[in-house]
Design an enzyme around this catalytic site. Structure first.
Site, PDB file in Angstrom:
ATOM      1  N   CYS A 110      62.809  80.200 151.013  1.00 58.20           N
ATOM      2  CA  CYS A 110      64.296  80.558 150.128  1.00 58.20           C
ATOM      3  C   CYS A 110      64.739  80.475 148.617  1.00 58.20           C
ATOM      4  CB  CYS A 110      65.024  80.182 151.296  1.00 58.20           C
ATOM      5  SG  CYS A 110      65.297  80.098 152.640  1.00 58.20           S
TER       6      CYS A 110
ATOM      7  N   ASP B 279      57.333  51.354 118.839  1.00 65.06           N
ATOM      8  CA  ASP B 279      57.277  51.082 117.776  1.00 65.06           C
ATOM      9  C   ASP B 279      58.185  49.059 117.021  1.00 65.06           C
ATOM     10  OD1 ASP B 279      58.845  51.305 114.813  1.00 65.06           O
ATOM     11  OD2 ASP B 279      60.919  51.484 115.686  1.00 65.06           O
TER      12      ASP B 279
ATOM     13  N   ASP C 175      62.474  57.653 114.722  1.00 67.09           N
ATOM     14  CA  ASP C 175      61.097  57.423 115.792  1.00 67.09           C
ATOM     15  C   ASP C 175      60.725  59.348 115.913  1.00 67.09           C
ATOM     16  OD1 ASP C 175      60.271  55.518 114.590  1.00 67.09           O
ATOM     17  OD2 ASP C 175      61.122  54.533 116.644  1.00 67.09           O
TER      18      ASP C 175
ATOM     19  N   CYS D 296      64.309  76.392 153.513  1.00 66.00           N
ATOM     20  CA  CYS D 296      62.604  76.261 152.607  1.00 66.00           C
ATOM     21  C   CYS D 296      62.538  76.344 151.467  1.00 66.00           C
ATOM     22  CB  CYS D 296      61.884  76.456 154.128  1.00 66.00           C
ATOM     23  SG  CYS D 296      61.931  78.418 154.110  1.00 66.00           S
TER      24      CYS D 296
ATOM     25  N   CYS E 163      72.108  87.676 106.309  1.00 64.26           N
ATOM     26  CA  CYS E 163      71.205  88.171 107.841  1.00 64.26           C
ATOM     27  C   CYS E 163      72.168  89.185 108.263  1.00 64.26           C
ATOM     28  CB  CYS E 163      72.308  86.522 108.250  1.00 64.26           C
ATOM     29  SG  CYS E 163      71.652  84.938 107.089  1.00 64.26           S
TER      30      CYS E 163
ATOM     31  N   CYS F 193      74.980  84.267 106.229  1.00 65.89           N
ATOM     32  CA  CYS F 193      75.441  85.173 105.330  1.00 65.89           C
ATOM     33  C   CYS F 193      75.685  86.122 104.987  1.00 65.89           C
ATOM     34  CB  CYS F 193      74.940  84.412 103.685  1.00 65.89           C
ATOM     35  SG  CYS F 193      73.541  84.955 104.009  1.00 65.89           S
TER      36      CYS F 193
END
Lengths: 869, 78
Positions: free
Chosen positions: A93, A527, A735, A90, A25, A22
């Site tokens: 890098c 659960d 959960d 490697c 803000c 709004c």
């Protein structure tokens, strides 16, 4: 004037802000930024969700501006760029590319994966662009392009890998025969070689002529790459090779042209070192290119599943279009043997579909109207039509690919040490090479050098090599023998293989940390409702009283009457009874009359008889005597079941027990977990008696009952406070807080809507045994990581001191640079090959399943054969 | 933008001068030590100094460059 200067110095930036709703803000953000010293003007565009800031860069920086916004509780909109980075060889890098990206203003994080050749960059749009990122990568000496998606990416990656395999293969074909000639020429005076090796092949200048094209041809790549890196202050593996090859070649040339120069003379022309060094390094590169792609085989398999064509119905006509052009609500046709193009719901038809590639389910899944069809799966027998519900990047397959890619590209905590070592390795080795040189140059040579000393596994004597040549030789050997590649590849290659392998079995790890945590689990909390149990009540027992018709027919008759009475009920227990009767093949016609008695049960008229179904209170009120079945009722209630009495014509006819039942594989899964030494607990909001009854059935000894959904996370926290590594297995929706709190949250039975799931691990199927699969896959992956790290560290710890001449004072032997290169190449390949062994990983449960299927097969064949006769 | 490029150039020049200086100093130290110790041929003395110079350049180049870059960034952010 001052104003003018100020304006000239002012910078402007636009930041995306999330969370503004709004006008207040807007005022808050603008106010906070205006108060920031150095900010000249802040203007918020609420509709666009952006703030434009004019600031003086000498007094405030972007980090402070973003900090001021996040301090207010808003988030800066961060986007993610995916780039394909080539030219990395490697782990150092990886560190260079990550540093180059993180140094860019606006880049929040950058994660580079060597195996996948990708960079994932979180950045603030407006401050930096993918184009700028690519430039930064190029400036660091590598190539970058925006990552293509799906099949296109697969094709490009495959093409690039093939190109690299071809290139290094060609180099190898060129260098190997010449290097062999150089070696024969070098050692032509030994053993039986003088018999068939011409004398001219041993001339130093011939050896030089043969070696030069190797060093300047295939060896050129190392010099070019290391120079490209050095220009930007970056050192990598190429530099080790370049210094090694360059030094060996240069000494050989000097000793050939100016034997009196003091570099060891003609006895120390190491042309064969330069030639073989290049050959072994090229061999290593070639083998690496061959094997590296295979660690990400799983993702390639998934990508290959993406269908290319789809047959749809438009305006009543059947047309074939590219699969990515199918739109939501299109009707798609699938014939036997065809691939399902996108996700959808079956409208008509019947078939069996092989979903093993996505869910790990070995048996084909039946499809009929109303069932879900998953894009990428393979239709087996019948034909069906379905309505597209998810297309493009929304399909299950696309989501799974993204999830697996994310997991493969993420870094496990264990990788931190390896990354640090690999990032500092090259510099450390060069520093060590300098120290080794200084030691042998000023002290070691005088103290220990013996002209009769030789190279390991070589009859080649060091002879008249001078102090400089000898010191340089050992210094170069240190550079060549060290292998940061093994250290850098150890973890990511195993994580890539493990995450992919788990996905093949229907287990999706969201990141590498989840894999590492899952391998260390001590306690798993399940659960109850919907996870261990089906989450809906079903009929478990039907009991008739003594003297009554206690036969199967009698019980079925009681169940049928109860089902008819409950047919119009919307109560979950009533629905369970109707389902129970239908599942036993009973016809359930409508009752002649029906009346629900809230909180007690129902009464109905069936075949002219009064049927009463309900609890004790209802029976007592209607004078139906329940005493004959009371002991059985109490026993069933002790097991957590809900008991309903059935009376016909006012007389007790029986009782029906209803309970939430266990899922098919719950008991088996818990047994496997117990056997592997993990503590198993169950958490539920149910009362303790019901909870304990279920726990008894499934074999769980620790029960957390009467826990409200919002308190489940607290229970997880309590266990973690005891120092336990805890996993929570739940349905992923109710959960969510507990899944997030656990060290490993496993969301089970998500089906294919994987993107919505909370939790760190997603189990696609409803099969609880996949928890075991997840743990076994995680343990196997981390086992590989540890093996790889052990090998990589052990190799470097042993080889570098030997290369530096630690054994020389005692054994008078040194490692020749070519042997050093060979050992280095083998070390790097060993890590990759060890990781590739993960491809044969099969979870113990699947192995058991296969054994059982194999055992049943001969019986089926035998039965068919005898039937045929 | 121009100002930034100028600063970057300045960082590059300063770091190059520093790492080259350090490497040169190390090489010189090897040369002097070898000369003072005696018994080394010219090739060994010069060769040794060059080799140490190269290795020190490789070691110091990334370290010094990133140190200067960091210092420059810190100065910019105040």
């Amino acid at each position: 004037m001052e104003q003018g200067t100020k304006e000239a110095n002012a910078h402007q930036l636009t930041l995306p802000i999330e969370g503004m709703s709004c006008a207040s803000c807007v005022r808050t953000v603008e106010g906070a930024l205006d108060n920031l010293s150095g900010v000249e003007k802040a203007t918020v565009n609420l509709a666009g969700g952006k703030v434009s800031v004019v600031y003086d860069p000498t007094r405030v920086n972007v980090a402070k501006v973003t900090q001021a916004i996040t301090d207010l509780g808003y988030a800066i909109g961060v986007e993610e760029a995916r780039l394909r980075v080539t030219g990395m060889t490697c782990a150092s890098c990886v560190s260079h590319v990550e540093t180059a990206l993180r140094e860019l203003e606006g880049v929040q994080n950058a994660v580079v994966n060597l195996g996948l050749e990708t960079a994932r960059v979180a950045y603030i749009p407006g401050l930096v662009t993918p184009g700028r990122m690519k430039r930064a990568i190029r400036e660091a000496g590598y190539e970058a392009e925006e990552k293509a998606a799906g099949v296109e990416a697969l094709d490009r990656e495959k093409e690039a890998r093939q190109r690299e395999i071809r290139r290094q293969g060609m180099y190898l074909a060129f260098t190997l025969p010449i290097a062999m000639l150089v070696m024969l020429g070098t050692f032509r005076d030994m053993w039986i070689l003088p018999l068939f090796v011409p004398e001219w092949l041993g001339y130093k200048w011939v050896l030089g002529l043969l070696t030069t094209p190797i060093v300047l041809g295939p060896g050129r790549q190392f010099f070019v790459n290391s120079w490209r890196g050095l220009r930007h202050g970056v050192t990598d593996m190429n530099l080790l090779y370049a210094t090694g090859i360059g030094a060996a070649y240069l000494i050989a040339v000097i000793n050939t042209l100016w034997p009196k120069a003091g570099f060891g003379g003609e006895g120390a022309t190491f042309f064969e070192s330069a030639a073989l060094l290049t050959t072994f390094i090229v061999l290593g590169r070639w083998l690496e290119a061959l094997t590296r792609g295979r660690t990400s085989e799983a993702i390639r398999k998934l990508m290959r599943l993406q269908p290319k064509r789809a047959r749809i119905l438009r305006d009543g006509h059947e047309i074939e279009i590219p699969a990515d052009e199918v739109e939501v609500d299109d009707v798609v046709l699938v014939r036997p043997g065809e691939q399902v193009a996108v996700d959808g719901v079956v409208l008509e038809g019947y078939s069996a579909v092989d979903e093993s590639m996505l869910t790990g389910e070995s048996l084909p899944v039946e499809k009929k109207a109303g069932d879900q069809a998953i894009g990428g799966t393979m239709n087996k027998t019948g034909a069906f039509k379905y309505r597209a519900t998810r297309v493009g990047q929304e399909t299950a397959l696309a989501q799974i690919i993204k999830l697996v890619e994310d997991a493969q590209a993420s870094k496990a905590p264990i990788q931190k040490l390896a990354d640090w070592v690999a990032g500092h390795f090259i510099l450390g080795v060069h520093m060590l090479a300098a120290l080794v040189f200084v030691f042998w140059f000023f002290a070691g040579y005088d103290l220990f050098f013996d002209p009769d000393s030789a190279f390991i596994l070589s009859p080649y004597k060091l002879g008249e090599i001078g102090v400089f040549g000898f010191s340089l030789l050992l210094s170069v050997t240190v550079l060549v023998i060290s292998c940061p590649c093994a250290v850098g590849l150890a973890t990511p290659s195993a994580i890539m293989a493990g995450a992919g392998k788990a996905a093949e079995h229907g287990v999706l790890f969201k990141n590498a940390e989840a894999i590492e945590n899952a391998s260390k689990l001590q306690t798993i909390i399940f659960d109850k409702t919907g996870t261990l149990t089906k989450g809906e009540p079903s009929v478990t027992d039907v009991v008739t009283p003594d003297g009554g018709p206690e036969t199967e027919d009698g019980r079925l008759s009681v169940l049928r009457l109860a089902a008819i009475a409950e047919k119009n009920s919307e109560h979950p227990l009533g629905e369970a009874i109707v389902r129970g009767a239908q599942a036993r093949g009973l016809q359930v016609p409508d009752a002649e009359s029906f009346n629900a008695i809230p909180g007690h049960g129902v009464e109905a008229r069936v075949d002219g008889r009064e049927i009463l179904l309900g609890n004790r209170k209802l029976m007592r009120e209607r004078d139906a005597v329940v005493a004959p079945l009371l002991p059985q009722a109490e026993a069933l209630e002790r097991d957590g079941k809900t008991v309903m009495f059935v009376a016909v014509g006012g007389r007790l006819a029986g009782l029906i027990a209803v309970a939430d039942t266990l899922k098919e594989y719950s008991v088996e899964a818990i047994q496997w977990l117990h056997r592997s030494g993990v503590e198993v607990a169950m958490i539920t909001g149910d009362n303790r008696r019901t909870a304990e009854a279920i726990a008894r059935q499934v074999g769980i000894d620790r029960v957390l009952a009467e826990v409200l959904p919002q308190d489940k996370a607290e229970e997880v926290k309590k266990l973690q406070a005891q120092g336990l590594k805890v996993a929570m297995v739940g349905d992923g929706v109710n959960d969510a807080p507990a899944l997030a709190q656990a060290d490993v949250g496993m969301a089970i039975g998500s089906g294919t809507d994987v993107a919505k799931e909370t939790g760190h691990v997603i189990l696609i199927k409803e099969d609880l045994r996949d928890v075991v699969v997840a743990i076994e896959a995680a343990k196997a992956t981390m086992g590989k990581v540890r093996q790889n790290l052990f090998w990589a560290f052990a190799y470097n710890t042993l080889s570098i001191p030997i290369g530096a001449g630690l054994l020389y004072p005692v054994f008078k032997l040194v490692v020749s640079p070519e042997w050093a290169a060979f050992l280095m190449a083998v070390s790097s390949i060993t890590v990759t090959v060890n990781t590739l062994l993960m491809r044969s990983f099969v979870p113990s449960i699947r192995r058991e399943e296969r054994r059982q299927q194999a055992a049943q097969r001969p019986l089926v064949v035998a039965a068919t054969a005898s039937g045929g006769k | 933008m121009e100002q930034m490029e100028q600063l970057e150039r300045e960082v590059a020049i300063r770091s190059a001068a520093t790492y080259a200086g350090i490497s040169l100093a190390a090489a010189l130290a090897v040369f002097i030590a070898a000369t003072l110790k005696g018994g080394y041929a010219d090739v060994a003395r010069f060769g040794g100094a060059i080799w140490v110079f190269m290795l020190m350049m490789i070691v110091t180049m990334p370290v010094v460059t990133s140190w200067f870059k960091k210092r420059y960034r810190q100065r910019r952010t105040g």
